[in-house]
Design an enzyme around this catalytic site. Structure first.
Site, PDB file in Angstrom:
ATOM      1  N   ARG A  65       0.855  -1.181   0.000  1.00 51.43           N
ATOM      2  CA  ARG A  65       0.000   0.000   0.000  1.00 51.43           C
ATOM      3  C   ARG A  65       0.892   1.232   0.000  1.00 51.43           C
ATOM      4  O   ARG A  65       1.880   1.302   0.751  1.00 51.43           O
ATOM      5  CB  ARG A  65      -0.929   0.037   1.227  1.00 51.43           C
ATOM      6  CG  ARG A  65      -2.077  -0.967   1.181  1.00 51.43           C
ATOM      7  CD  ARG A  65      -3.052  -0.688   0.043  1.00 51.43           C
ATOM      8  NE  ARG A  65      -4.183  -1.597   0.024  1.00 51.43           N
ATOM      9  CZ  ARG A  65      -4.225  -2.751  -0.612  1.00 51.43           C
ATOM     10  NH1 ARG A  65      -3.144  -3.165  -1.279  1.00 51.43           N
ATOM     11  NH2 ARG A  65      -5.307  -3.504  -0.592  1.00 51.43           N
ATOM     12  N   ASP A 117       3.884  -0.372  -7.140  1.00 48.15           N
ATOM     13  CA  ASP A 117       2.599  -0.735  -7.732  1.00 48.15           C
ATOM     14  C   ASP A 117       1.446  -0.069  -7.005  1.00 48.15           C
ATOM     15  O   ASP A 117       0.295  -0.202  -7.411  1.00 48.15           O
ATOM     16  CB  ASP A 117       2.420  -2.264  -7.685  1.00 48.15           C
ATOM     17  CG  ASP A 117       1.171  -2.740  -8.415  1.00 48.15           C
ATOM     18  OD1 ASP A 117       0.978  -2.328  -9.575  1.00 48.15           O
ATOM     19  OD2 ASP A 117       0.387  -3.522  -7.837  1.00 48.15           O
ATOM     20  N   GLU A 172      -4.861   7.080  -6.027  1.00 49.20           N
ATOM     21  CA  GLU A 172      -5.041   6.226  -7.210  1.00 49.20           C
ATOM     22  C   GLU A 172      -6.393   6.530  -7.839  1.00 49.20           C
ATOM     23  O   GLU A 172      -7.381   6.632  -7.122  1.00 49.20           O
ATOM     24  CB  GLU A 172      -4.950   4.756  -6.825  1.00 49.20           C
ATOM     25  CG  GLU A 172      -3.594   4.352  -6.267  1.00 49.20           C
ATOM     26  CD  GLU A 172      -3.506   2.875  -5.896  1.00 49.20           C
ATOM     27  OE1 GLU A 172      -4.476   2.130  -6.182  1.00 49.20           O
ATOM     28  OE2 GLU A 172      -2.480   2.459  -5.328  1.00 49.20           O
ATOM     29  N   HIS A 200      -1.130  -0.405  -9.931  1.00 49.62           N
ATOM     30  CA  HIS A 200      -1.783  -1.262  -8.936  1.00 49.62           C
ATOM     31  C   HIS A 200      -2.397  -2.498  -9.591  1.00 49.62           C
ATOM     32  O   HIS A 200      -3.611  -2.730  -9.511  1.00 49.62           O
ATOM     33  CB  HIS A 200      -2.857  -0.494  -8.162  1.00 49.62           C
ATOM     34  CG  HIS A 200      -3.141  -1.116  -6.816  1.00 49.62           C
ATOM     35  ND1 HIS A 200      -3.717  -0.413  -5.774  1.00 49.62           N
ATOM     36  CD2 HIS A 200      -2.943  -2.368  -6.334  1.00 49.62           C
ATOM     37  CE1 HIS A 200      -3.858  -1.212  -4.723  1.00 49.62           C
ATOM     38  NE2 HIS A 200      -3.394  -2.409  -5.053  1.00 49.62           N
TER      39      HIS A 200
END
Length: 320
Positions: A239, A263, A268, A287
């Protein structure tokens, strides 16, 4: 106008939801509405979901705080793909009479992505591929081998343990740190337990495999980043908020660490003008740790089962 309950499928970026599972059990019982793009902030989400009774949410792409539940009086069931979703306020859901259910998942694809990203960064694969396509020199740089390097894993749960085994298979010297029962977990995995600061100081690759909870938000501080070797690699597929983002950007811009494989991000989708999009020592992906065909087949098949069970008055996989 349809009198069937409406089910909204959110954030189906790959247009995969209806293709990877059999939704025929819901024919004549539910009206499906698929949203292929992110709806946006709470205002947009609330407007789009008026009159919707069932929502299938993809992981944590769309948060459901208490304020949103208050604006969705028709919502009866919220399904999250995966077993956990920290962006859903479960207490608020209960208070508003919303049943929250979850799905299962297939394996641990996020661990595979962490490993793929680490290897790609060590061997400069993105730059080599781009140079190849651009018709540049036949070879342009030197990669680094994983064999013999120290892999320091932050977090030794299911994903951390899998990455430890990957490291051992690749001949890496694997060390780890976790918040609870470090000696026993390290011994079970056959890896070296290290104090947190020493792990950052001595590792060639620091790999984050922690859950985001209040205690781990901002856990990787500027002070820890400053301990890393100048050629060390930071890998975060867990995260974004676990790492102090401004401090990581500063370290990357100054070249104080070798690079980062990321990632996950604090915001986001990542804004177009974000530094992580331009920094050449960052290998970023949007992600996709959990985004595999196998995982999606399980996610959406279970979502159909959850809806049928709810319609039949016998809900399954209830959260909280």
């Amino acid at each position: 106008m349809s009198s069937l309950p409406v089910c909204a499928i959110l954030d189906d970026y790959q247009n995969a939801a209806l293709a990877v599972a059999d939704w025929s059990a819901l024919e004549g019982r539910v009206e499906l509405r698929r949203f292929g793009a992110h709806l946006g902030g709470e205002e947009e989400v609330a407007a789009a979901l008026q009159g919707v009774e069932v929502v299938v949410a993809m992981r944590e792409r769309t948060p459901f705080p208490a304020s949103l539940f208050a604006r969705l009086p028709d919502l009866k069931q919220l399904i999250t793909t995966g077993a956990r979703n920290r962006s859903i306020d479960l207490e608020a859901a209960r208070a508003h009479g919303v049943l929250v259910t979850h799905t299962r998942s297939a394996g641990n694809p996020a661990a595979e992505l962490a490993w793929a990203g680490m290897l790609a960064a060590l061997r400069n694969i993105p730059a080599e591929v781009q140079n190849f396509r651009d018709g540049g020199p036949w070879q342009q740089g030197l990669g680094r081998s994983a064999d013999g390097k120290r892999l320091g894993i932050l977090g030794l749960g299911k994903l951390g343990a899998k990455c430890a085994r990957f490291g051992q298979a690749f001949g890496m010297k694997v060390a780890g740190w976790t918040r609870t029962d470090l000696p026993a977990r390290a011994e079970a995995l056959g890896i070296m337990p290290l104090p947190l600061e020493q792990l950052f100081e001595t590792s060639d690759v620091v790999m984050i495999q922690m859950s985001l909870v209040p205690e781990t938000r901002g856990f990787v501080t500027p002070e820890l980043l400053a301990l890393m070797k100048p050629d060390a690699l930071l890998v975060n597929t867990s995260r974004g908020p676990i790492v102090d983002e401004p401090a990581l950007i500063a370290a990357l811009e100054a070249g104080r660490i070798g690079g980062a494989v990321l990632d996950v991000f604090g915001t986001e989708p990542l804004p177009q003008d974000h530094p992580f999009r331009r920094l050449t020592n960052v290998l970023p992906t949007p992600h996709i740790g959990y985004v595999t065909e196998e995982n999606y087949r399980v996610y959406y098949a279970d979502a159909v089962e959850n809806i049928v069970a709810w319609l039949d008055g016998a809900p399954v996989r209830v959260m909280g």
